[in-house]
Design an enzyme around this catalytic site. Sequence first.
Site, PDB file in Angstrom:
ATOM      1  N   ASP A   8       9.107  -2.789   9.078  1.00 57.23           N
ATOM      2  CA  ASP A   8      10.185  -3.183  10.461  1.00 57.23           C
ATOM      3  C   ASP A   8       9.980  -4.171  10.134  1.00 57.23           C
ATOM      4  OD1 ASP A   8       7.514  -3.583  11.228  1.00 57.23           O
ATOM      5  OD2 ASP A   8       8.084  -1.707  12.112  1.00 57.23           O
ATOM      6  N   HIS A   9      10.386  -4.455  12.403  1.00 60.20           N
ATOM      7  CA  HIS A   9      10.022  -5.656  12.478  1.00 60.20           C
ATOM      8  C   HIS A   9       9.121  -6.827  12.927  1.00 60.20           C
ATOM      9  CE1 HIS A   9      11.278  -2.929  15.295  1.00 60.20           C
ATOM     10  NE2 HIS A   9      10.025  -3.464  16.082  1.00 60.20           N
ATOM     11  N   CYS A  65       4.172  -2.506   8.132  1.00 56.51           N
ATOM     12  CA  CYS A  65       5.139  -1.771   9.413  1.00 56.51           C
ATOM     13  C   CYS A  65       3.692  -3.028  10.677  1.00 56.51           C
ATOM     14  CB  CYS A  65       5.644  -0.799  10.175  1.00 56.51           C
ATOM     15  SG  CYS A  65       3.794   0.026  10.421  1.00 56.51           S
ATOM     16  N   THR A  67       1.081  -2.174  12.289  1.00 62.73           N
ATOM     17  CA  THR A  67       0.002  -1.644  11.932  1.00 62.73           C
ATOM     18  C   THR A  67      -0.369  -0.978  10.912  1.00 62.73           C
ATOM     19  OG1 THR A  67      -0.046   0.649  12.437  1.00 62.73           O
ATOM     20  CG2 THR A  67      -1.009  -1.275  13.768  1.00 62.73           C
ATOM     21  N   GLY A  68       0.682  -0.999  10.012  1.00 56.83           N
ATOM     22  CA  GLY A  68       0.954   0.113   8.748  1.00 56.83           C
ATOM     23  C   GLY A  68       0.854   1.651   8.640  1.00 56.83           C
ATOM     24  N   ILE A  69       0.920   1.496  10.039  1.00 56.06           N
ATOM     25  CA  ILE A  69       0.341   3.376  10.221  1.00 56.06           C
ATOM     26  C   ILE A  69       1.526   4.167  10.923  1.00 56.06           C
ATOM     27  CG2 ILE A  69      -0.840   4.992  11.811  1.00 56.06           C
ATOM     28  CD1 ILE A  69      -2.513   2.670  12.948  1.00 56.06           C
ATOM     29  N   HIS A  98      -8.926   7.340  -7.009  1.00 55.59           N
ATOM     30  CA  HIS A  98      -8.857   8.773  -7.088  1.00 55.59           C
ATOM     31  C   HIS A  98      -7.770   9.289  -6.184  1.00 55.59           C
ATOM     32  CE1 HIS A  98     -13.318   7.675  -5.639  1.00 55.59           C
ATOM     33  NE2 HIS A  98     -13.154   7.236  -7.014  1.00 55.59           N
ATOM     34  N   ARG A 132     -11.592  15.041 -12.030  1.00 54.05           N
ATOM     35  CA  ARG A 132     -12.074  15.727 -10.403  1.00 54.05           C
ATOM     36  C   ARG A 132     -11.141  15.042  -9.802  1.00 54.05           C
ATOM     37  NH1 ARG A 132     -15.565  11.952 -11.387  1.00 54.05           N
ATOM     38  NH2 ARG A 132     -16.895  10.811  -9.262  1.00 54.05           N
ATOM     39  N   HIS A 133     -10.390  13.049  -9.899  1.00 55.06           N
ATOM     40  CA  HIS A 133     -10.278  13.677  -8.387  1.00 55.06           C
ATOM     41  C   HIS A 133      -8.542  13.850  -8.869  1.00 55.06           C
ATOM     42  CE1 HIS A 133     -12.732  10.724  -7.916  1.00 55.06           C
ATOM     43  NE2 HIS A 133     -13.046  10.638  -8.782  1.00 55.06           N
TER      44      HIS A 133
HETATM   45  C1  RB5 Z   1       6.350  -1.982  16.361  1.00 56.32           C
HETATM   46  O1  RB5 Z   1       5.886  -2.386  17.441  1.00 56.32           O
HETATM   47  C2  RB5 Z   1       5.075  -0.773  15.515  1.00 56.32           C
HETATM   48  O2  RB5 Z   1       4.551  -0.229  16.501  1.00 56.32           O
HETATM   49  C3  RB5 Z   1       4.856  -0.932  14.696  1.00 56.32           C
HETATM   50  O3  RB5 Z   1       5.625  -2.206  13.973  1.00 56.32           O
HETATM   51  C4  RB5 Z   1       4.084  -0.323  14.012  1.00 56.32           C
HETATM   52  O4  RB5 Z   1       2.549  -0.676  14.252  1.00 56.32           O
HETATM   53  C5  RB5 Z   1       3.536   0.905  13.924  1.00 56.32           C
HETATM   54  O5  RB5 Z   1       2.689   2.001  14.205  1.00 56.32           O
END
Ligand code: RB5
Length: 145
Positions: A8-9, A65, A67-69, A98, A132-133
């Site tokens: 994303d941006h 993104c 955070t990558g989250i 793993h 096991r993995h």
């Molecule tokens: C975008 O502003 C931000 O929320 C996204 O890139 C990311 O961090 C979400 O998990």
Amino acid sequence: MKIIMANDHAAVELKNELKVWLLDQGHEVEDLGIGDGEKADYPDKGEQAARLFMKGGYDYGVLCCGTGIGISISANKVKGIRCALPQNIFAAEAAKEHNDCQFIAFGGRIEYPDKPTDMLNAFLSAKFVGDRHQRRVDKIMAIEN
Ligand code: RB5
């Protein structure tokens, strides 16, 4: 190897850095992400990359993104995908050894203790241990059913 990327941006710079590294290593990259000045919602990009991967013909996916989250959660909603969000080189390696992850996610706004290219290298170079993995990965995938 053939690698799908998306971003994303909030992670254009990091995606570009990882893409250049992958191309330098001789990999083929299908970039579904966006460039400078563009905007995209991470769920759309994570889903798009994961769905294309599941059609076959690709070895791995790399998502970025802020955070990558968000992008990793989105990819993990697509049946069959195991997307890791590693903290460092050790976790990136373990994500393959793993967890047999096919996808790895990074955050463009995160300060990692290791270089993201080194983390990606550790992920791509590692081999799934099995045994096991495999049992544990099977249990993860059974949750989808
Ligand atoms: C975008 O502003 C931000 O929320 C996204 O890139 C990311 O961090 C979400 O998990």
